[in-house]
Design a protein around this motif. Structure first.
Motif, PDB file in Angstrom:
ATOM      1  N   UNK A 126       0.821  -1.208   0.000  1.00  0.00           N
ATOM      2  CA  UNK A 126       0.000   0.000   0.000  1.00  0.00           C
ATOM      3  C   UNK A 126       0.857   1.260   0.000  1.00  0.00           C
ATOM      4  N   UNK A 127       0.410   2.278  -0.730  1.00  0.00           N
ATOM      5  CA  UNK A 127       1.128   3.547  -0.764  1.00  0.00           C
ATOM      6  C   UNK A 127       0.968   4.294   0.551  1.00  0.00           C
ATOM      7  N   UNK A 128       1.727   5.375   0.716  1.00  0.00           N
ATOM      8  CA  UNK A 128       1.631   6.234   1.904  1.00  0.00           C
ATOM      9  C   UNK A 128       1.860   5.456   3.203  1.00  0.00           C
ATOM     10  N   UNK A 129       2.768   4.473   3.129  1.00  0.00           N
ATOM     11  CA  UNK A 129       3.106   3.736   4.349  1.00  0.00           C
ATOM     12  C   UNK A 129       4.611   3.503   4.368  1.00  0.00           C
ATOM     13  N   UNK A 139       5.453  -0.469   9.044  1.00  0.00           N
ATOM     14  CA  UNK A 139       4.024  -0.447   9.386  1.00  0.00           C
ATOM     15  C   UNK A 139       3.288  -1.605   8.728  1.00  0.00           C
ATOM     16  N   UNK A 178      -4.610   1.544  10.715  1.00  0.00           N
ATOM     17  CA  UNK A 178      -3.647   1.584   9.610  1.00  0.00           C
ATOM     18  C   UNK A 178      -4.182   2.482   8.482  1.00  0.00           C
ATOM     19  N   UNK A 216      -3.018   6.298   7.150  1.00  0.00           N
ATOM     20  CA  UNK A 216      -2.618   6.549   5.763  1.00  0.00           C
ATOM     21  C   UNK A 216      -3.345   7.755   5.187  1.00  0.00           C
ATOM     22  N   UNK A 235      -2.413  11.187   6.829  1.00  0.00           N
ATOM     23  CA  UNK A 235      -1.102  11.767   6.561  1.00  0.00           C
ATOM     24  C   UNK A 235      -1.029  12.340   5.139  1.00  0.00           C
ATOM     25  N   UNK A 249      -5.607   1.192  -3.888  1.00  0.00           N
ATOM     26  CA  UNK A 249      -5.165  -0.028  -3.201  1.00  0.00           C
ATOM     27  C   UNK A 249      -5.367  -1.252  -4.078  1.00  0.00           C
ATOM     28  N   UNK A 291      -2.305  -1.013  -6.785  1.00  0.00           N
ATOM     29  CA  UNK A 291      -0.978  -1.389  -6.295  1.00  0.00           C
ATOM     30  C   UNK A 291      -0.885  -2.891  -6.015  1.00  0.00           C
ATOM     31  N   UNK A 313      -2.354  -4.221  -3.353  1.00  0.00           N
ATOM     32  CA  UNK A 313      -2.434  -4.383  -1.902  1.00  0.00           C
ATOM     33  C   UNK A 313      -3.675  -5.189  -1.496  1.00  0.00           C
TER      34      UNK A 313
END
Lengths: 302, 248
Positions: free
Chosen positions: A89-92, A96, B7, B11, B14, B77, B80, B82
């Motif tokens: 996942x991005x922004x991590x 984490x 989590x 994300x 931020x 997500x 990517x 994920x």
């Protein structure tokens, strides 16, 4: 249920539209084995592994991982996987993501050892988006190993790695196999299958075309190669007993033969010397081509 | 589930752009537009009314952006890989989706509260305590419409389209739904358009509460209908294109 197979796929059929990607494939892998699924791109390796992991429902067939439904086996923490289209996942930060995944397991792999095994010490604080391709693969390996799962399923895990990265990766995998983990991996690199797997399953057009040790598969190609240096004329070589093809570069002659002994007797009878004589078995590559090359008539019909 | 929720919240939180467009910008608009345009209205003694309505509009604007922004990112997500990776980790089925719904719903609150605080303490909007709480409650509940819309888009769109949609959709819904200017000053054709947007009805929830009564039945029904349609769309699309399916 330690006697149930680690991976058991029966009659698996996967279709994409009208194309059959996997065609009634059977594959049973006992616990503790290290098995390579070897095949060209599009042979059906990924489809087989993805269906085995329950990522989609196959058109037909049954799948059991460690004796359970794939989803159940995964949720019980029995399976770790590196997927071809898996990602981070991005922004991590790496740490984490790793913490999140480790916490999903009742008995995760101790973190220091996990970092060392996956080779990602020093990457914990790194932004996921700033990783190189090889680093990303190693982080994904760490996620796959996070629960210290008995079964590891790896779909072309070294595709983004350089030569050294690949070597280090397979050293790690052999170590895991030695510790009793079942490792199933798809690859189109013959050297990986040859060096790492104690069993090679050759897949072509969605079917298993060969299944055995790398040595056994090589021996499926009955032919041998006779090599020697020959500065003079080559006339008559093709007519020697057993010879099916004449090749070689420069002075080097390579005779493919179905009867190495007969070929050698004839050669020795007619020549005073055979410098640099070698008789070799088939390579895995030759075996692979032999196994996966379809008959010419079928090919021209396409 | 809690792990994954925290989590995801970290994300999104931020992401500076997200915080700017869903909290800072609506708050600045509330100050700027109330001070500038509200000053003209003061002559007619309408400052208090204007301040209230504009605050409600900006609460709605911020909440819509927050709900959409936190949910459309599902598409990122997926792209990517994920969400696919999560499928081979011990996570109960449906958790990833449930978490993103919860994240969308939770992140609406800061937008609502910050704009309300600005309305009260910078612009001097006066409401009874019950009205303040009611206002935040109805706008929070109503944001489910945009959470559902964002999930539907997040499931349906690829990451590029999702990025564009996040920016454009909030703006379009605000402009067409009369959040930046009162619908009353628009030509009748645009009024018809405004009535077709969920944002108009969403802000109506708040306008009803600050006017001192419960949200009207038509408003609630229209919003329920929007929520049902968007949820159904999200469900249908995610059936055909599961979250862990390869992006493409």
């Amino acid at each position: 249920m330690p006697d149930t197979p680690a991976l058991d796929v029966q009659g698996l059929t996967v279709r994409y539209g009208g194309t059959v990607a996997v065609d009634a494939l059977d594959l049973r892998i006992p616990r503790g084995a290290t098995v390579a699924l070897l095949g060209a791109n599009g042979a059906g390796k990924s489809s087989t592994l993805n269906a085995a992991l329950g990522l989609f429902r196959p058109a037909a067939g049954t799948v059991r991982l460690l004796g359970r439904e794939p989803g159940e086996a995964i949720r019980a923490g029995g399976v770790g996987a590196m997927l071809q289209h898996g990602g981070l996942p991005g922004e991590t930060r790496v740490g984490e993501v790793l913490t999140l995944v480790r916490r999903r397991y009742a008995d995760p792999w101790p973190v220091e050892d996990l970092l060392a095994t996956a080779g990602i010490e020093g990457l914990l604080g790194r932004q996921v988006d700033a990783l190189s391709g090889g680093q990303r693969q190693r982080v994904l390996l760490a996620l796959a190993l996070a629960g210290a799962p008995p079964l590891l399923v790896l779909d072309e895990p070294t595709s983004a790695m350089d030569v050294e990265g690949r070597q280090a990766f397979w050293t790690t995998m052999r170590g895991l196999a030695d510790r009793g983990h079942t490792v199933v991996f798809a690859t189109h690199h013959l050297d990986e299958a040859d060096a790492v797997a104690d069993r090679v399953v050759v897949v072509d057009a969605g079917r298993v075309v060969a299944d055995g040790s790398a040595a056994a598969i090589k021996s499926r190609v009955a032919g041998r190669t006779v090599r020697f240096r020959c500065p003079g004329p080559r006339a008559g070589l093709a007519a020697l007993p057993g010879v099916t093809a004449v090749g070689g570069v420069g002075e080097l002659v390579e005779l493919a033969t179905s009867d190495a002994e007969g070929t050698l007797r004839a050669l020795l009878a007619e020549r005073a010397e055979l410098p640099g004589l070698e008789v070799r078995g088939a390579t895995l590559e030759q075996a692979f081509l032999h196994l996966t090359t379809r008959p010419t008539d079928e090919r021209s019909a396409r | 589930m809690t792990d994954l929720l925290l989590f995801q919240l970290r994300r999104v939180g931020r992401n500076r752009q997200y915080v700017f467009f869903t909290i800072v910008l609506p708050a600045l608009f509330t100050i700027l537009f109330t001070q500038v345009f509200g000053a003209q209205a003061t002559a007619d003694g309408g400052q208090q009314d204007y301040g209230r309505l504009y605050m409600v509009s900006m609460m709605a604007y911020g909440a819509i952006g927050a709900a959409l922004g936190a949910t459309i990112r599902l598409a990122f997500d997926r792209s990517t890989g994920w969400l696919r990776q999560l499928r081979v980790v011990p996570v109960p089925p449906g958790t990833a989706l449930a978490v993103d719904v919860a994240v969308g719903a939770l992140l609406v609150l800061p937008s609502l509260v910050v704009v309300a605080l600005v309305g009260r303490f910078v612009n001097g909007v006066e409401l009874g305590l019950g009205s303040w709480l009611g206002l935040i409650a109805v706008l929070w509940a109503g944001s489910v419409v945009f959470v559902a819309l964002g999930i539907a888009l997040g499931v349906a769109l690829d990451s590029q389209a999702a990025g564009a949609a996040t920016g454009i959709l909030g703006t379009a819904l605000a402009a067409l739904g009369g959040l930046w200017w009162p619908v009353e000053i628009l030509p009748s054709a645009l009024v018809t358009v405004a009535h077709a947007t969920p944002s108009y009805w969403y802000a109506s929830l708040g306008r009803d509460v600050v006017a001192g009564h419960a949200p009207s039945a038509p408003t609630v029904l229209v919003l329920l209908a929007f929520a049902a349609v968007f949820s159904a769309a999200a469900l249908v699309v995610s059936r055909r294109r599961p979250l862990h399916a390869v992006a493409g």
